[in-house]
Motif scaffolding. Structure first.
Motif, mmCIF file in Angstrom:
data_model
loop_
_atom_site.group_PDB
_atom_site.id
_atom_site.type_symbol
_atom_site.label_atom_id
_atom_site.label_comp_id
_atom_site.label_asym_id
_atom_site.label_seq_id
_atom_site.Cartn_x
_atom_site.Cartn_y
_atom_site.Cartn_z
ATOM 1 N N VAL A 1 0.959 -1.181 -0.022
ATOM 2 C CA VAL A 1 -0.531 0.320 -0.083
ATOM 3 C C VAL A 1 0.469 0.814 -0.260
ATOM 4 O O VAL A 1 1.529 1.354 0.973
ATOM 5 C CB VAL A 1 -1.000 0.300 0.947
ATOM 6 C CG1 VAL A 1 -1.151 1.451 1.281
ATOM 7 C CG2 VAL A 1 -2.041 -0.802 1.086
ATOM 8 N N ASN A 2 0.151 2.170 -1.126
ATOM 9 C CA ASN A 2 0.763 3.314 -0.944
ATOM 10 C C ASN A 2 0.390 4.164 -0.408
ATOM 11 O O ASN A 2 -1.621 4.926 -1.141
ATOM 12 C CB ASN A 2 1.177 4.003 -2.221
ATOM 13 C CG ASN A 2 2.060 5.619 -2.722
ATOM 14 O OD1 ASN A 2 1.635 5.955 -1.433
ATOM 15 N ND2 ASN A 2 2.112 6.258 -3.677
ATOM 16 N N THR A 3 0.755 4.982 0.646
ATOM 17 C CA THR A 3 -0.198 5.170 1.923
ATOM 18 C C THR A 3 -0.869 6.646 1.466
ATOM 19 O O THR A 3 -1.711 7.414 1.783
ATOM 20 C CB THR A 3 0.663 5.390 3.024
ATOM 21 O OG1 THR A 3 1.664 5.644 3.605
ATOM 22 C CG2 THR A 3 0.399 3.603 3.708
ATOM 23 N N LEU A 4 0.404 7.602 0.234
ATOM 24 C CA LEU A 4 0.007 8.751 -0.262
ATOM 25 C C LEU A 4 -1.341 8.674 -0.697
ATOM 26 O O LEU A 4 -1.897 9.546 -0.741
ATOM 27 C CB LEU A 4 1.732 8.925 -0.413
ATOM 28 C CG LEU A 4 0.498 10.503 -0.481
ATOM 29 C CD1 LEU A 4 0.958 11.939 -0.069
ATOM 30 C CD2 LEU A 4 2.058 11.028 -2.621
ATOM 31 N N ASP A 5 -1.124 7.851 -1.631
ATOM 32 C CA ASP A 5 -2.850 8.197 -2.605
ATOM 33 C C ASP A 5 -3.069 6.956 -3.103
ATOM 34 O O ASP A 5 -3.471 6.940 -4.268
ATOM 35 C CB ASP A 5 -1.833 9.046 -3.751
ATOM 36 C CG ASP A 5 -0.733 8.584 -4.838
ATOM 37 O OD1 ASP A 5 -0.424 7.529 -4.975
ATOM 38 O OD2 ASP A 5 -0.223 9.264 -5.324
ATOM 39 N N HIS A 6 -2.604 5.247 -2.821
ATOM 40 C CA HIS A 6 -3.187 4.179 -3.357
ATOM 41 C C HIS A 6 -2.474 4.220 -4.987
ATOM 42 O O HIS A 6 -3.251 2.708 -5.399
ATOM 43 C CB HIS A 6 -4.450 3.891 -3.144
ATOM 44 C CG HIS A 6 -4.645 3.715 -1.902
ATOM 45 N ND1 HIS A 6 -4.513 2.540 -1.208
ATOM 46 C CD2 HIS A 6 -4.990 5.139 -0.495
ATOM 47 C CE1 HIS A 6 -4.692 2.710 0.102
ATOM 48 N NE2 HIS A 6 -5.467 3.804 0.512
ATOM 49 N N ASN A 7 -1.492 4.040 -5.664
ATOM 50 C CA ASN A 7 -1.064 4.370 -6.791
ATOM 51 C C ASN A 7 0.317 3.613 -6.888
ATOM 52 O O ASN A 7 1.083 4.039 -5.678
ATOM 53 C CB ASN A 7 -1.111 5.728 -7.363
ATOM 54 C CG ASN A 7 -2.673 5.568 -8.612
ATOM 55 O OD1 ASN A 7 -3.121 4.364 -8.924
ATOM 56 N ND2 ASN A 7 -3.318 6.891 -8.334
ATOM 57 N N GLY A 8 0.697 3.657 -7.507
ATOM 58 C CA GLY A 8 2.402 2.700 -7.993
ATOM 59 C C GLY A 8 3.121 4.209 -8.311
ATOM 60 O O GLY A 8 2.199 5.261 -8.193
ATOM 61 N N VAL A 9 4.147 4.154 -8.004
ATOM 62 C CA VAL A 9 5.367 4.610 -7.995
ATOM 63 C C VAL A 9 6.286 4.483 -8.446
ATOM 64 O O VAL A 9 7.127 2.602 -8.904
ATOM 65 C CB VAL A 9 6.062 4.814 -6.343
ATOM 66 C CG1 VAL A 9 7.201 6.070 -6.872
ATOM 67 C CG2 VAL A 9 4.961 5.182 -5.597
ATOM 68 N N VAL A 10 6.145 4.723 -10.310
ATOM 69 C CA VAL A 10 7.175 4.410 -11.192
ATOM 70 C C VAL A 10 7.940 5.514 -11.883
ATOM 71 O O VAL A 10 7.602 6.071 -11.876
ATOM 72 C CB VAL A 10 6.340 3.597 -12.762
ATOM 73 C CG1 VAL A 10 7.319 3.220 -13.300
ATOM 74 C CG2 VAL A 10 5.521 2.310 -12.134
ATOM 75 N N GLY A 11 9.231 4.680 -12.125
ATOM 76 C CA GLY A 11 9.890 5.913 -12.348
ATOM 77 C C GLY A 11 11.543 5.984 -11.736
ATOM 78 O O GLY A 11 11.568 5.862 -10.697
ATOM 79 N N PRO A 12 12.308 7.022 -11.724
ATOM 80 C CA PRO A 12 13.195 7.369 -11.103
ATOM 81 C C PRO A 12 13.070 8.065 -10.232
ATOM 82 O O PRO A 12 11.741 9.289 -9.869
ATOM 83 C CB PRO A 12 14.546 8.023 -11.664
ATOM 84 C CG PRO A 12 13.590 8.746 -13.191
ATOM 85 C CD PRO A 12 12.309 7.612 -13.021
ATOM 86 N N HIS A 13 14.376 8.077 -9.011
ATOM 87 C CA HIS A 13 14.391 8.553 -7.684
ATOM 88 C C HIS A 13 14.774 9.941 -8.380
ATOM 89 O O HIS A 13 15.463 10.274 -8.737
ATOM 90 C CB HIS A 13 15.668 8.525 -7.008
ATOM 91 C CG HIS A 13 14.988 9.118 -4.990
ATOM 92 N ND1 HIS A 13 16.625 9.459 -4.802
ATOM 93 C CD2 HIS A 13 13.621 9.552 -4.369
ATOM 94 C CE1 HIS A 13 16.124 9.787 -3.885
ATOM 95 N NE2 HIS A 13 15.109 10.482 -3.594
ATOM 96 N N ASP A 14 14.714 11.444 -7.605
ATOM 97 C CA ASP A 14 15.226 12.876 -8.463
ATOM 98 C C ASP A 14 16.620 12.334 -7.531
ATOM 99 O O ASP A 14 17.579 12.926 -8.500
ATOM 100 C CB ASP A 14 14.166 13.176 -7.711
ATOM 101 C CG ASP A 14 14.314 13.391 -5.938
ATOM 102 O OD1 ASP A 14 15.124 13.061 -5.125
ATOM 103 O OD2 ASP A 14 13.752 14.834 -5.460
#
Ligand SMILES: Cc1cc2nc3c(=O)[nH]c(=O)nc-3n(C[C@H](O)[C@H](O)[C@H](O)COP(=O)(O)OP(=O)(O)OC[C@H]3O[C@@H](n4cnc5c(N)ncnc54)[C@H](O)[C@@H]3O)c2cc1C
Length: 390
Positions: free
Chosen positions: A317-330
């Motif tokens: 569970v992404n507790t921020l918004d229930h969506n996946g996190v995809v892509g590079p860290h900054d």
């Protein structure tokens, strides 16, 4: 992250996300070494193996709909992709979402948005609901939405086996070991230390560790809000049958769908009984006391029900918004996330794999733009909330 910089790729987590990333990288023409680190190659506790393996286009976030359509196209054309024997038992039987009184406008707006994204969603009034789904009691249900295309269920284990074998045949190395630490130099990940004491050097590292992803990157000072939450699935039999029984999401919050010669179903635990799960896979059997009456309320013949077994897996569970996190860290820009799908990741893994492969090999998304799922929103605390979650 420039694609020319990438010679060696390490992927942490070898279930559905990690394997689709690896396989898609080969399909995208990446010829360098790919190492997939998997701490438990039985996949016994992976979310992939424990999931309900269903696919829907009825999401509140447009990018989720596009990812589902990508997967549904692949599932229908599976043999062209994975060979003549490929079979994941894809049953395109639709999802039926039932709306309560007062929710009509929201449901119609959602269906309109979903259709604009290419989903084939019908809005059903009570008379149509009753005609199509005999045996259900639709009292107090003014609206239903139904997707007859691109929605249904499949066998997640078969899908994992196909993509894993495909990756293996294409020369991806699966290593039986846990990633225990990251080595960094400046703003780069330079290697991953393993439970075996070995070290794997890398130019790009993909985090696909499912529910463990948040904890995995914590030592890097990265606050990835992905935590394990336990979800219980009940498998049961009842005398009730209906040829076109879809995946049903009821107004009460319960879900049910056919599985083999019976059904599976479940519900979220109440918030006060939903702590982060720490290695706990014991099913919450007591949820049946709430689930059963709600099910029988909707489908009276299911009053006669016999539980065959129950299991529990972890939502990532992404507790921020229930969506996946995809892509590079900054900051560490050769660290790429492919995680946090909050209970809808099996169906989205084909699209995530493709997108991550394009990002690594060409420096940009080409066939599916997953920019909305990027790290920036996590860093800035700007949620992209997925409203349709169960
Ligand atoms: C009960 C339940 C029902 C679900 N229903 C659906 C559904 O209907 N449809 C849908 O699309 N999704 C569903 N999901 C969600 C879906 O299962 C997940 O989103 C998806 O499986 C995530 O895939 P993953 O590869 O990221 O994670 P996982 O499958 O959990 O794989 C992560 C892998 O990483 C490995 N790993 C972890 N840490 C390390 C480390 N340090 N080193 C090496 N390896 C490591 C683990 O051993 C594991 O094999 C459901 C989940 C559950 C629990």
């Amino acid at each position: 992250m420039a694609s020319a910089d990438c010679r060696r790729i390490v992927i942490v987590g070898g279930a559905i996300m990690g394997s689709f990333c690896a396989w898609s990288l080969r399909r995208a023409g990446f010829a360098g070494p790919i190492t997939v680190l998997e701490k438990d190659s039985t996949y016994r506790y992976s979310s992939t193996a424990l999931s309900a393996a269903s696919i829907r286009t009825q999401f509140g976030t447009p990018v989720n709909i596009r990812m589902s359509l990508f997967a549904a196209d692949m599932f229908r054309d599976l043999r062209a992709v994975f060979g003549p024997d490929a079979d994941i038992s894809y049953r395109e039987k639709g999802y039926l979402f039932l709306g309560a009184t007062g929710e009509e406008a929201t449901r119609i707006a959602a269906a309109t948005m979903q259709r604009a994204e290419g989903a084939d969603i019908e809005v059903l009034e009570p008379a149509e609901l009753r005609a199509r789904f005999p045996g259900f009691d639709f009292d107090g249900v003014p609206i239903g939405t139904f997707g007859a295309r691109d929605e249904g269920w499949f066998d997640a284990w078969s899908l994992l086996s196909l993509v894993r074998q495909g990756a293996h045949r294409a020369g991806v190395a699966y290593v039986d070991a846990a990633a225990e630490r990251f080595e960094t130099r400046g703003d780069r990940i330079t290697g991953v230390g393993l439970s075996t004491g070995e070290r794997v050097p890398c130019d790009v590292c993909v985090v696909a560790a499912g529910a463990m992803s948040g904890r995995l990157v914590e030592p890097l000072g990265i606050g990835l809000p992905v935590v394990p939450k336990k979800r219980t699935v009940f498998a049961f039999r009842t005398p009730f049958t209906l040829d076109n029984f879809p995946m049903v999401f009821d107004t009460s919050g319960i879900w049910v769908r056919p599985e083999g010669d019976g059904y599976i179903g479940g519900m979220q635990p109440p918030p006060d009984r939903d702590p982060d799960a720490d290695g706990d896979f014991e099913p919450q059997h007591e949820l049946m006391d709430t689930y059963w009456p709600l099910l029988a309320r909707r489908i009276p013949a299911m009053q006669a029900l016999r539980v065959r077994r129950a299991w529990a897996g972890h939502y990532e569970v992404n507790t921020l918004d229930h969506n996946g996190v995809v892509g590079p860290h900054d900051r560490l820009d050769n660290l790429i996330f492919a995680t946090g799908f909050s209970g809808h990741g099996v169906q989205h893994a084909p699209a995530v794999g493709q997108a991550v492969a394009e990002l690594i090999t060409t420096g940009a998304y080409r066939s599916i733009d997953l920019t909305p799922l990027g790290w920036a929103r996590i860093r800035d605390g700007r949620p992209l909330v997925e409203s349709i979650v169960y």
